[in-house]
Design an enzyme around this catalytic site. Structure first.
Site, PDB file in Angstrom:
ATOM      1  CG  LEU A 131      -2.419   0.609   1.094  1.00  0.00           C
ATOM      2  CD1 LEU A 131      -3.063  -0.008  -0.180  1.00  0.00           C
ATOM      3  CD2 LEU A 131      -3.167  -0.010   2.431  1.00  0.00           C
ATOM      4  CG  HIS A 132       2.881   1.607  -3.501  1.00  0.00           C
ATOM      5  ND1 HIS A 132       4.268   1.033  -3.430  1.00  0.00           N
ATOM      6  CD2 HIS A 132       2.233   1.028  -4.459  1.00  0.00           C
ATOM      7  CE1 HIS A 132       4.467  -0.161  -4.381  1.00  0.00           C
ATOM      8  NE2 HIS A 132       3.100  -0.104  -4.936  1.00  0.00           N
ATOM      9  CG  ASP A 133       0.432   6.383  -3.524  1.00  0.00           C
ATOM     10  OD1 ASP A 133       1.560   6.509  -3.851  1.00  0.00           O
ATOM     11  OD2 ASP A 133      -0.539   6.649  -4.496  1.00  0.00           O
TER      12      ASP A 133
END
Ligand code: BDR
Ligand code: CA
Length: 313
Positions: free
Chosen positions: A242-244
């Site tokens: 879940l990058h952002d």
């Protein structure tokens, strides 16, 4: 402490969507002055629409959403439908938003806001290619010194590339823009793949979203389920990164993260390594540090925060 004033610059994207929800759920920590959409995961008409869908899902249709640049500074747009689906927000079907798109161009909004707010009080949170930010800096150099900090998702070092063997997507799409931002002198906090690949959506974590029993919880679980299929196949991991949301989580609790203050430069000319973030992690050069490059996070603490905050919406 007063909440930090932020502008979220984004190309939603399911993980961008979760980041926006986290910010809108955290008014004691961040005041979202506006959201600027940029072309990235999908073209601009979809990213600006998706940003509005997410604000409505959060129950915050008063949030101001602006459309920014529809193409990188010098290159043809590269998109990522193979990860995010045709709409950028594939998963459950969402209705078109009814809240308005602001008339002003996103870049003008960034410039005007930085000029209007006291210097050093606005933080930029880019979650996509850096085209809007770099265009604003090039057009209005007077705003650069007025930015408090840039906390961005982009780049990779030990994890190398996700769109080419050497480059991470956000930086690869507009390397010239990234170069402008990394040379700007603004204090940078960088969330590269090295840390975001430790923020994995395992089954118990997705189940916790679903167990909220709210529309937001159900949507986030469905989005992360969708997003997962690609990364699990690619990396063989037990979930997708879940990058952002790491960017917003850092604003809320920086103690969840660990990194090193180092020099990071962007490759803009080599065909083979275009868009690579050349990070002097081991400090083997005397190039001046320009970024806090994050390498680790307390993943359980991050997911606990995310679940607690999203449950508020
Ligand atoms: C980044 O690229 C996009 O696909 C994601 O939204 C994230 O911002 C990860 O490389
Ligand atoms: Ca993104």
């Amino acid at each position: 402490m007063a909440p930090r004033k932020i502008i979220i610059d984004t190309d939603p994207g399911q993980d961008d969507a979760v980041a926006i929800l986290l910010a809108l759920a955290s008014p004691e920590d961040v005041e979202v002055l506006g959201i600027t959409a940029v072309a990235g995961n999908v073209p601009l008409p979809l990213t600006q629409k998706n940003a509005r869908i997410v604000c409505e899902l959060a129950g915050k249709p008063e949030t101001r959403v602006f459309a920014g640049c529809d193409a990188p500074i010098r290159r043809k747009l590269v998109t990522a439908e193979h990860v995010h689906g045709k709409t950028g927000l594939d998963g459950p079907k969402m209705d078109d938003p009814t809240m308005p798109l602001q008339d002003q161009h996103g870049v003008d909004f960034i410039i005007d806001t930085l000029r209007a707010e006291p210097a050093g009080t606005v933080t930029l949170c880019p979650l996509g290619p850096l085209t809007n930010i770099a265009t604003a800096f090039s057009r209005a150099p007077d705003i650069v010194d007025r930015v408090q900090e840039i906390i961005l998702m982009g780049g990779a070092y030990f994890e190398v590339g996700n769109i080419t063997p050497a480059a991470e997507f956000n930086i690869y799409v507009d390397p010239e823009a990234a170069d402008i931002v990394f040379r700007s002198g603004v204090p940078l906090v960088v969330m590269p793949l090295d840390v975001t690949h430790k923020a994995l959506t395992t089954k118990p974590r997705i189940d916790a979203f679903r167990a909220m029993g709210t529309r937001v919880g159900t949507m986030v679980a469905a989005w992360t389920d969708f997003f997962e299929r690609f990364d699990m196949e690619k990396y063989g991991s037990e979930g997708a990164p879940l990058h952002d949301p790491c960017v917003i989580a850092y604003l809320i609790d920086p103690h969840l993260f660990k990194g090193r203050h180092i020099n990071v430069e962007i490759e803009t000319s080599s065909d083979l390594t275009l868009g690579m973030t050349v990070a002097d992690w081991w400090r083997v050069t005397d190039r001046k540090p320009n970024a806090l490059f994050i390498g680790d996070l307390h993943a359980d603490g991050f997911y606990q925060m995310l679940t607690d905050r999203l449950a508020r919406l």
